[in-house]
Design a protein around this motif. Sequence first.
Motif, mmCIF file in Angstrom:
data_model
loop_
_atom_site.group_PDB
_atom_site.id
_atom_site.type_symbol
_atom_site.label_atom_id
_atom_site.label_comp_id
_atom_site.label_asym_id
_atom_site.label_seq_id
_atom_site.Cartn_x
_atom_site.Cartn_y
_atom_site.Cartn_z
ATOM 1 N N PHE A 149 -74.297 -25.098 -34.863
ATOM 2 C CA PHE A 149 -73.516 -25.416 -33.674
ATOM 3 C C PHE A 149 -74.077 -24.678 -32.463
ATOM 4 C CE2 PHE A 149 -70.662 -25.173 -37.334
ATOM 5 C CZ PHE A 149 -70.168 -26.456 -37.375
ATOM 6 N N LEU A 150 -74.040 -25.346 -31.322
ATOM 7 C CA LEU A 150 -74.295 -24.715 -30.035
ATOM 8 C C LEU A 150 -73.113 -25.038 -29.136
ATOM 9 C CD1 LEU A 150 -75.967 -23.215 -27.904
ATOM 10 C CD2 LEU A 150 -77.103 -25.396 -27.369
ATOM 11 N N GLU A 151 -72.323 -24.015 -28.813
ATOM 12 C CA GLU A 151 -71.153 -24.185 -27.957
ATOM 13 C C GLU A 151 -71.498 -23.747 -26.534
ATOM 14 O OE1 GLU A 151 -68.121 -21.800 -29.664
ATOM 15 O OE2 GLU A 151 -67.670 -23.209 -31.277
ATOM 16 N N LYS A 152 -71.086 -24.554 -25.574
ATOM 17 C CA LYS A 152 -71.244 -24.219 -24.160
ATOM 18 C C LYS A 152 -69.864 -24.185 -23.522
ATOM 19 C CE LYS A 152 -75.771 -26.506 -23.807
ATOM 20 N NZ LYS A 152 -76.563 -27.534 -23.076
ATOM 21 N N ARG A 153 -69.553 -23.089 -22.836
ATOM 22 C CA ARG A 153 -68.241 -22.937 -22.222
ATOM 23 C C ARG A 153 -68.389 -22.634 -20.736
ATOM 24 N NH1 ARG A 153 -66.905 -19.832 -27.109
ATOM 25 N NH2 ARG A 153 -67.190 -17.891 -25.960
ATOM 26 N N ASN A 154 -67.582 -23.305 -19.938
ATOM 27 C CA ASN A 154 -67.520 -23.036 -18.500
ATOM 28 C C ASN A 154 -66.042 -23.081 -18.110
ATOM 29 O OD1 ASN A 154 -67.688 -22.852 -15.744
ATOM 30 N ND2 ASN A 154 -69.349 -24.341 -15.529
ATOM 31 N N ASN A 155 -65.416 -21.911 -18.064
ATOM 32 C CA ASN A 155 -63.985 -21.814 -17.808
ATOM 33 C C ASN A 155 -63.734 -21.072 -16.499
ATOM 34 O OD1 ASN A 155 -63.359 -22.873 -20.483
ATOM 35 N ND2 ASN A 155 -64.100 -20.902 -21.228
ATOM 36 N N ASN A 156 -62.826 -21.610 -15.714
ATOM 37 C CA ASN A 156 -62.477 -21.016 -14.426
ATOM 38 C C ASN A 156 -60.960 -20.942 -14.304
ATOM 39 O OD1 ASN A 156 -65.261 -21.102 -12.766
ATOM 40 N ND2 ASN A 156 -65.079 -22.961 -14.008
ATOM 41 N N GLN A 157 -60.448 -19.763 -13.953
ATOM 42 C CA GLN A 157 -59.011 -19.561 -13.805
ATOM 43 C C GLN A 157 -58.699 -19.030 -12.404
ATOM 44 O OE1 GLN A 157 -56.834 -17.918 -17.312
ATOM 45 N NE2 GLN A 157 -58.882 -17.415 -18.052
ATOM 46 N N TYR A 158 -57.678 -19.597 -11.799
ATOM 47 C CA TYR A 158 -57.247 -19.182 -10.466
ATOM 48 C C TYR A 158 -55.750 -18.863 -10.523
ATOM 49 C CZ TYR A 158 -61.353 -22.098 -9.408
ATOM 50 O OH TYR A 158 -62.600 -22.672 -9.405
ATOM 51 N N LYS A 159 -55.360 -17.827 -9.825
ATOM 52 C CA LYS A 159 -53.943 -17.497 -9.735
ATOM 53 C C LYS A 159 -53.652 -16.994 -8.333
ATOM 54 C CE LYS A 159 -50.220 -14.865 -11.928
ATOM 55 N NZ LYS A 159 -49.855 -13.943 -13.028
ATOM 56 N N SER B 233 -61.451 -26.145 -17.286
ATOM 57 C CA SER B 233 -62.365 -25.836 -18.386
ATOM 58 C C SER B 233 -63.236 -27.035 -18.717
ATOM 59 C CB SER B 233 -61.557 -25.411 -19.620
ATOM 60 O OG SER B 233 -62.407 -25.175 -20.711
ATOM 61 N N GLU B 234 -64.518 -26.753 -18.911
ATOM 62 C CA GLU B 234 -65.458 -27.773 -19.392
ATOM 63 C C GLU B 234 -66.243 -27.156 -20.543
ATOM 64 O OE1 GLU B 234 -69.496 -29.895 -17.831
ATOM 65 O OE2 GLU B 234 -67.752 -30.070 -16.523
ATOM 66 N N ASN B 235 -65.934 -27.596 -21.749
ATOM 67 C CA ASN B 235 -66.558 -27.059 -22.949
ATOM 68 C C ASN B 235 -67.270 -28.174 -23.700
ATOM 69 O OD1 ASN B 235 -65.373 -24.494 -22.453
ATOM 70 N ND2 ASN B 235 -63.477 -25.198 -23.382
ATOM 71 N N SER B 236 -68.420 -27.864 -24.242
ATOM 72 C CA SER B 236 -69.157 -28.857 -25.019
ATOM 73 C C SER B 236 -69.700 -28.211 -26.287
ATOM 74 C CB SER B 236 -70.309 -29.454 -24.195
ATOM 75 O OG SER B 236 -71.274 -28.457 -23.905
ATOM 76 N N THR B 237 -69.874 -29.032 -27.298
ATOM 77 C CA THR B 237 -70.436 -28.578 -28.571
ATOM 78 C C THR B 237 -71.452 -29.595 -29.055
ATOM 79 O OG1 THR B 237 -68.381 -27.447 -29.198
ATOM 80 C CG2 THR B 237 -69.956 -27.908 -30.949
ATOM 81 N N ILE B 238 -72.594 -29.111 -29.426
ATOM 82 C CA ILE B 238 -73.609 -29.936 -30.081
ATOM 83 C C ILE B 238 -73.841 -29.332 -31.465
ATOM 84 C CG2 ILE B 238 -75.974 -30.784 -30.028
ATOM 85 C CD1 ILE B 238 -75.907 -30.494 -27.006
ATOM 86 N N GLY B 239 -73.690 -30.149 -32.488
ATOM 87 C CA GLY B 239 -73.831 -29.628 -33.840
ATOM 88 C C GLY B 239 -74.492 -30.611 -34.773
ATOM 89 N N ARG B 240 -74.931 -30.065 -35.879
ATOM 90 C CA ARG B 240 -75.511 -30.908 -36.935
ATOM 91 C C ARG B 240 -74.931 -30.452 -38.269
ATOM 92 N NH1 ARG B 240 -81.946 -32.243 -38.029
ATOM 93 N NH2 ARG B 240 -81.616 -33.656 -39.824
#
Length: 830
Positions: free
Chosen positions: A301-311, A333-340
Amino acid sequence: MKKLLILYLLLITASAQAYSASSKLNNEKNGSIFGIVLDANLKQPLPYVNIIIKNTKNEILTGGITLDDGSFKIEDIEEGTIIVNIQYIGYKIINREIIIGKGNYNVNLGNIFLEEEAQGLDEVTVVADVSSIQQKVDRKVITIGKDLAAMGTASELMVGIPSVNVDAQTGDISLRGNSNVRVMVDGKLSNIPTAQLLKQIPSTAIKSIELITNPSAKYNPEGMSGIINIVLHKNTMIGFNGSVNIGLSHEVEAKFNSAINMNYRNGKFNLFGNYSNNISKNRNFGNVFRPENNSEQFFKFLEKRNNNQYKVGVDYYLNDKNTISIFTNQNLSENSTIGRSAALFYNDPDFNQDQIFSNIGDNTSSQYNFDYKLDFEKEGANIELEVDHNIYDGTNPVFFDQLSGPLNDYKDFNDTESVSTTANLDYVNPLSETTKLEIGLQARLFNTNILYSSTGDSYNNMGNLVPTPSTDFDYTRDIYSAYATYSKSLDKWTYQVGARIENVNVDAIALQKDVETNDITEIAFNNDYFQVYPSLFITYSPTEKNSYQLSYSRRVDRPGIGQVNPIKEWSTPLISSFGKQDLEPQFTNSLELNYTRNLNNKKGSITAGLFFRAISDEINRALFIDRSDVSSGRIILTHDNFDNSSAYGVEVTANYRPTKWWSINGSFDFYSQTQKGIAENIRDGVQIENATVADIETNVTEVDNAAFNFRMFNNFSVSKSLSFTAFGFYRGQNKTLQFDIKPMYFANLGMRYSFLDDNRATFGFNYNDIFNTMKFRFDGTRPFVQNGQFNWESNTWNVSLNYRFGGGKYRAKSRKNRDDNTKSGGGGFL
């Protein structure tokens, strides 16, 4: 935090210089005050306590802070009547009226004992350079220092929290060996799944972790194991101030996180806001071998995470008695996973399956909160109204490319919308100096809608491949409750008794549409119930060094969305996971006994505790063999209710300072739990490749799991600016219905260096899992004999930089924290 307190005094001093200079020109004689501030319970000095000098018009004249030994001295105080205001986060404020004048120019206030505030979940704790553990009446508070803050994300940080475990495979969290716990952020329930939420929060944004293992009737009764509340930093300093944090970790892939906290307070307004992000790539891999049919599964698995929080929010102080607070929290949040994933059958390659899957998940979570608090003339009496509204919108398409096997390429589409609203009305009335009554009402309204469709095929009950039906799942749960607690102190004894009543309405409906015929199958489930949840706390403190506490509460674990959603949660060539729509709640009677001992010469403290849980209608795993494809060894994972079971355990936590330069925080926990579940298997003498439905045996299985965890932090202070840390962790062998999990262990090293004026900046470096020993290894016999291992990026280095700016300090409005725990979602793909 302590540096910010110093900056606060700079602001006070600057504003008072002209006033002081004017007084000297008039040749008026000035005086001074001095004394020592101590913790009323521990009798230990409190450093960095604010000493604020005001006139009778409540105007600030000057001030100071206590030193490391708790002492203070403030000079150049003008003659006349003054108010000495002594305040420290998490403690009750003390005001003393003093007259500076003839015969009384140098006033010795002696020992001043500050008492902790009894605020429940919203108690504020001081951020220290080193993480610390403190046992409160109803919870443990782990203050996050720079050692734990360098871990990267909240998920990674939790590994260092006593009694808490994080599943390295799924990211799900458990407390005392039980996953029936929901994580809260600032006392609020998030619509974001727990595992995803923990990976989105940077560890540098966390102020403290609260473990409430046996909450009183005041708090929601969900969660057999209790509540884990993550308290985030909130700046409430006078004027404009804040902090900036950045961090970078790396082993195979880079991981970056940052956060900025800002606050402006002046007069009746307190404006606050923060932003944090987590941008990372993470690689994981593993394998599972089944000797019975000589097959092996491989995962990458290769996980990519791009999370942004505002308050952003505002506290508005209408007057001394009325306060209105509003804030909003936005999470993108924009998360992706590429796996085999590949399944290789070495004896019969015709069964081989190999697929590549990828997904890009976009989700947004919005929170809107309103709070109004009215303080009555009677000290400590107040009424508070809070309304919290959450919206979650998530899209998660998954693309499957079949490299080999019976299936064709296909796509799965999942769209989720969730809306929840919580309204609370709380009333507090101190009937006397030793008694207090608290009553309240609450309404919690929750709805989620999940749409699923697929372009692929699946096996029907006859073992034939047919187009996968689409599903529309709608789930509504409304809870209306009321509570009352009564507490009283009698010399060395304190007790609290309470009860909470709840009425729950659950409506769930799944509409499955046949893609070929357009026929719709309706599956409905309704469950309405009324329950009473009593609680009792008794505390006995025979001496200042010893205290005992006995507590009891009745609790409930309501199934989570991941456990009742009949739509496929995830799938690999040999495993799929589904929810069970008619899952019932489970109920628990929880009993705890705790003892705290303060060591001599202020060396630290030790807390030991015992707990016992009696569980009815237990929710646990059910492992079925896929009847549509028995010979392949395919498994269906779901949940079900089972008969009564029990759990018990012991916990020990300690803070110890052998020398001035060396401090130790350690914890040990042991728990034993009987787990019941369904685990099917193929009857003896039949090979998997030759098996049919008639060869499947279904058994309710019991597993007695006894496991322990040990953690130890060491902090070595070379100077006021430089320190080193060492952390060790060991988790003993663990058992589940499916696996015997082998021991896990690792060691981390770190350093911190503070610099610039007043040590405003801090540089940190951590090297984690220095021996590269952290692996998830297991053996299993249900439903098939198997063994395997999973690895992830644990052997990482991390660099971080923190910079604090601004000055002055006042605590802003204290917000109540709410808990709403349900059972966690599905489990791993094994």
